[in-house]
Motif scaffolding. Structure first.
Motif, PDB file in Angstrom:
ATOM      1  N   THR A 123       0.849  -1.196   0.000  1.00  6.54           N
ATOM      2  CA  THR A 123       0.000   0.000   0.000  1.00  6.54           C
ATOM      3  C   THR A 123       0.882   1.243   0.000  1.00  6.54           C
ATOM      4  O   THR A 123       1.949   1.263   0.612  1.00  6.54           O
ATOM      5  N   ALA A 124       0.422   2.264  -0.684  1.00  3.97           N
ATOM      6  CA  ALA A 124       1.146   3.540  -0.755  1.00  3.97           C
ATOM      7  C   ALA A 124       0.248   4.645  -0.230  1.00  3.97           C
ATOM      8  O   ALA A 124      -0.937   4.721  -0.576  1.00  3.97           O
ATOM      9  N   THR A 125       0.802   5.491   0.614  1.00  2.52           N
ATOM     10  CA  THR A 125       0.083   6.661   1.114  1.00  2.52           C
ATOM     11  C   THR A 125       1.027   7.851   1.081  1.00  2.52           C
ATOM     12  O   THR A 125       2.249   7.692   1.100  1.00  2.52           O
ATOM     13  N   GLY A 126       0.458   9.033   1.045  1.00  3.53           N
ATOM     14  CA  GLY A 126       1.319  10.203   1.042  1.00  3.53           C
ATOM     15  C   GLY A 126       0.572  11.468   0.717  1.00  3.53           C
ATOM     16  O   GLY A 126      -0.643  11.557   0.869  1.00  3.53           O
ATOM     17  N   GLN A 127       1.327  12.447   0.216  1.00  4.54           N
ATOM     18  CA  GLN A 127       0.792  13.772  -0.050  1.00  4.54           C
ATOM     19  C   GLN A 127       1.421  14.330  -1.319  1.00  4.54           C
ATOM     20  O   GLN A 127       2.606  14.110  -1.581  1.00  4.54           O
ATOM     21  N   LEU A 128       0.606  15.009  -2.090  1.00  2.09           N
ATOM     22  CA  LEU A 128       1.106  15.711  -3.266  1.00  2.09           C
ATOM     23  C   LEU A 128       1.681  17.046  -2.831  1.00  2.09           C
ATOM     24  O   LEU A 128       1.014  17.835  -2.157  1.00  2.09           O
ATOM     25  N   ALA A 129       2.938  17.281  -3.174  1.00  2.00           N
ATOM     26  CA  ALA A 129       3.600  18.530  -2.834  1.00  2.00           C
ATOM     27  C   ALA A 129       3.612  19.455  -4.047  1.00  2.00           C
ATOM     28  O   ALA A 129       3.111  19.115  -5.116  1.00  2.00           O
ATOM     29  N   ALA A 130       4.212  20.629  -3.870  1.00  2.99           N
ATOM     30  CA  ALA A 130       4.221  21.607  -4.957  1.00  2.99           C
ATOM     31  C   ALA A 130       4.982  21.104  -6.168  1.00  2.99           C
ATOM     32  O   ALA A 130       4.653  21.442  -7.305  1.00  2.99           O
ATOM     33  N   ASP A 131       6.021  20.289  -5.931  1.00  5.78           N
ATOM     34  CA  ASP A 131       6.859  19.853  -7.051  1.00  5.78           C
ATOM     35  C   ASP A 131       6.966  18.330  -7.158  1.00  5.78           C
ATOM     36  O   ASP A 131       7.879  17.820  -7.799  1.00  5.78           O
ATOM     37  N   GLY A 132       6.039  17.589  -6.545  1.00  2.10           N
ATOM     38  CA  GLY A 132       6.111  16.140  -6.656  1.00  2.10           C
ATOM     39  C   GLY A 132       5.306  15.430  -5.588  1.00  2.10           C
ATOM     40  O   GLY A 132       4.278  15.929  -5.122  1.00  2.10           O
ATOM     41  N   PHE A 133       5.791  14.256  -5.182  1.00  2.00           N
ATOM     42  CA  PHE A 133       5.095  13.403  -4.225  1.00  2.00           C
ATOM     43  C   PHE A 133       6.005  13.078  -3.048  1.00  2.00           C
ATOM     44  O   PHE A 133       7.228  13.016  -3.193  1.00  2.00           O
ATOM     45  N   ALA A 134       5.375  12.826  -1.899  1.00  2.00           N
ATOM     46  CA  ALA A 134       6.058  12.259  -0.739  1.00  2.00           C
ATOM     47  C   ALA A 134       5.268  11.016  -0.346  1.00  2.00           C
ATOM     48  O   ALA A 134       4.115  11.120   0.085  1.00  2.00           O
ATOM     49  N   LEU A 135       5.864   9.834  -0.514  1.00  2.66           N
ATOM     50  CA  LEU A 135       5.141   8.574  -0.342  1.00  2.66           C
ATOM     51  C   LEU A 135       5.772   7.708   0.738  1.00  2.66           C
ATOM     52  O   LEU A 135       6.986   7.757   0.975  1.00  2.66           O
ATOM     53  N   ARG A 136       4.929   6.912   1.369  1.00  2.00           N
ATOM     54  CA  ARG A 136       5.371   5.872   2.291  1.00  2.00           C
ATOM     55  C   ARG A 136       4.723   4.559   1.880  1.00  2.00           C
ATOM     56  O   ARG A 136       3.609   4.548   1.333  1.00  2.00           O
ATOM     57  N   PHE A 137       5.419   3.458   2.185  1.00  2.00           N
ATOM     58  CA  PHE A 137       4.957   2.144   1.748  1.00  2.00           C
ATOM     59  C   PHE A 137       4.903   1.177   2.924  1.00  2.00           C
ATOM     60  O   PHE A 137       5.774   1.193   3.795  1.00  2.00           O
ATOM     61  N   LEU A 138       3.869   0.319   2.898  1.00  2.00           N
ATOM     62  CA  LEU A 138       3.733  -0.736   3.888  1.00  2.00           C
ATOM     63  C   LEU A 138       3.297  -2.015   3.190  1.00  2.00           C
ATOM     64  O   LEU A 138       2.552  -1.967   2.194  1.00  2.00           O
ATOM     65  N   LEU A 155      11.919  -5.861   2.447  1.00  2.00           N
ATOM     66  CA  LEU A 155      10.945  -5.646   3.514  1.00  2.00           C
ATOM     67  C   LEU A 155      11.532  -4.814   4.650  1.00  2.00           C
ATOM     68  O   LEU A 155      10.872  -3.921   5.193  1.00  2.00           O
ATOM     69  N   HIS A 156      12.782  -5.062   5.008  1.00  2.00           N
ATOM     70  CA  HIS A 156      13.379  -4.461   6.194  1.00  2.00           C
ATOM     71  C   HIS A 156      13.896  -3.042   5.976  1.00  2.00           C
ATOM     72  O   HIS A 156      14.396  -2.409   6.918  1.00  2.00           O
ATOM     73  N   THR A 157      13.788  -2.559   4.761  1.00  2.00           N
ATOM     74  CA  THR A 157      14.239  -1.186   4.486  1.00  2.00           C
ATOM     75  C   THR A 157      13.069  -0.305   4.032  1.00  2.00           C
ATOM     76  O   THR A 157      12.617   0.560   4.781  1.00  2.00           O
ATOM     77  N   LEU A 158      12.552  -0.543   2.841  1.00  2.00           N
ATOM     78  CA  LEU A 158      11.524   0.340   2.278  1.00  2.00           C
ATOM     79  C   LEU A 158      10.169   0.176   2.955  1.00  2.00           C
ATOM     80  O   LEU A 158       9.427   1.157   3.126  1.00  2.00           O
ATOM     81  N   LEU A 159       9.825  -1.057   3.352  1.00  2.00           N
ATOM     82  CA  LEU A 159       8.468  -1.342   3.843  1.00  2.00           C
ATOM     83  C   LEU A 159       8.384  -1.292   5.367  1.00  2.00           C
ATOM     84  O   LEU A 159       7.820  -2.181   5.999  1.00  2.00           O
ATOM     85  N   GLN A 160       8.886  -0.243   5.949  1.00  6.73           N
ATOM     86  CA  GLN A 160       8.868  -0.067   7.395  1.00  6.73           C
ATOM     87  C   GLN A 160       8.108   1.208   7.764  1.00  6.73           C
ATOM     88  O   GLN A 160       8.222   2.224   7.072  1.00  6.73           O
ATOM     89  N   PRO A 161       7.328   1.167   8.863  1.00  8.44           N
ATOM     90  CA  PRO A 161       6.530   2.355   9.227  1.00  8.44           C
ATOM     91  C   PRO A 161       7.368   3.599   9.473  1.00  8.44           C
ATOM     92  O   PRO A 161       6.884   4.719   9.239  1.00  8.44           O
ATOM     93  N   ASP A 162       8.597   3.430   9.946  1.00  3.27           N
ATOM     94  CA  ASP A 162       9.426   4.591  10.251  1.00  3.27           C
ATOM     95  C   ASP A 162      10.442   4.905   9.154  1.00  3.27           C
ATOM     96  O   ASP A 162      11.370   5.692   9.367  1.00  3.27           O
ATOM     97  N   ALA A 163      10.266   4.288   7.993  1.00  2.00           N
ATOM     98  CA  ALA A 163      11.176   4.585   6.880  1.00  2.00           C
ATOM     99  C   ALA A 163      10.985   6.024   6.411  1.00  2.00           C
ATOM    100  O   ALA A 163       9.895   6.602   6.521  1.00  2.00           O
ATOM    101  N   ARG A 164      12.036   6.615   5.889  1.00  5.05           N
ATOM    102  CA  ARG A 164      11.944   7.973   5.367  1.00  5.05           C
ATOM    103  C   ARG A 164      10.942   8.029   4.215  1.00  5.05           C
ATOM    104  O   ARG A 164      10.811   7.070   3.447  1.00  5.05           O
ATOM    105  N   PRO A 165      10.228   9.137   4.072  1.00  5.67           N
ATOM    106  CA  PRO A 165       9.305   9.238   2.930  1.00  5.67           C
ATOM    107  C   PRO A 165      10.065   9.213   1.616  1.00  5.67           C
ATOM    108  O   PRO A 165      11.182   9.725   1.509  1.00  5.67           O
TER     109      PRO A 165
END
Length: 210
Positions: A123-138, A155-165
């Motif tokens: 799943t991907a969630t995030g926000q549209l910014a002025a110049d692109g996207f900021a997304l998080r993945f689980l 799994l242990h890098t990108l798909l973590q709740p505290d991973a950087r957007p």
């Protein structure tokens, strides 16, 4: 008055009355002005109401190279490829889904018989910014669903709740966006480090301003 004369008189009266009635009917309107021309049923307007703004839809690809570097020596590596679709509502909230598959086998400097995850639904969630996207993945699900591990570290890098957007910059406003994210994290048992380098490219599929 003779009988024949009375009969003829009544005939004349009836004929005259019929003629007057026909004249009145031919020169009168049986409906009042407010009713004339009105249909017998109500009319329905077919003009549609103005629809809301169409949500934006972006589609693209994910490519990721990951590895787990052990402190005692040796490394396990994996490569991942997938597709991603995200939608953006009127307030700029982003939601979406990705399917990512492991390409080839787990590559380790040592022998291992542990079953490895072949695919993630994300799943991907995030926000549209002025110049692109900021997304998080689980992770939403994986194949196999149980009994498998991910030694390579996706799994242990990108798909973590505290991973950087994940920041995707619009390289062509309203048309394309892309970004690269490198994540380095210690493993939970502190036996080494997980590292991933992931690239995402998105293109506008519907509703985007150009």
């Amino acid at each position: 008055m003779p009988r024949l004369v009375r009969v003829l008189a009544w005939v004349v009266v009836f004929v005259g009355a019929a003629g007057v009635g026909a004249y009145v009917a031919a020169h009168s309107n049986p409906f009042p002005p407010s009713v004339e021309g009105s249909p017998s049923v109500g009319t329905v307007s077919l003009t549609p109401t103005s629809p809301g703004a169409e949500p934006m839809v972006w589609k693209g690809s994910i490519q990721s190279a990951t590895y787990h570097q052990l402190n005692v020596g040796g490394r396990c590596s994996t490569t991942w490829r997938g597709s991603i679709t995200v939608g953006v509502d009127g307030s700029g909230v982003v939601t979406g889904r990705a399917v990512v598959r492991r390409v080839g086998e787990l590559r380790c400097d040592f022998a291992t018989a542990q079953a490895q995850v072949e695919r993630y639904e994300v799943t991907a969630t995030g926000q549209l910014a002025a110049d692109g996207f900021a997304l998080r993945f689980l992770p939403a699900s994986s194949v196999p669903a149980s009994g498998a591990d991910d030694y390579g570290g996706f799994l242990h890098t990108l798909l973590q709740p505290d991973a950087r957007p994940f920041i995707l910059v619009e390289t062509e406003p309203g048309a394309t966006a892309q970004g690269v994210l490198v994540i380095r994290r210690p493993d939970q048992e502190e036996r080494g480090t997980y590292v991933s380098r992931t690239r995402i490219r998105l293109g506008c599929a519907r509703g985007c301003a150009t």
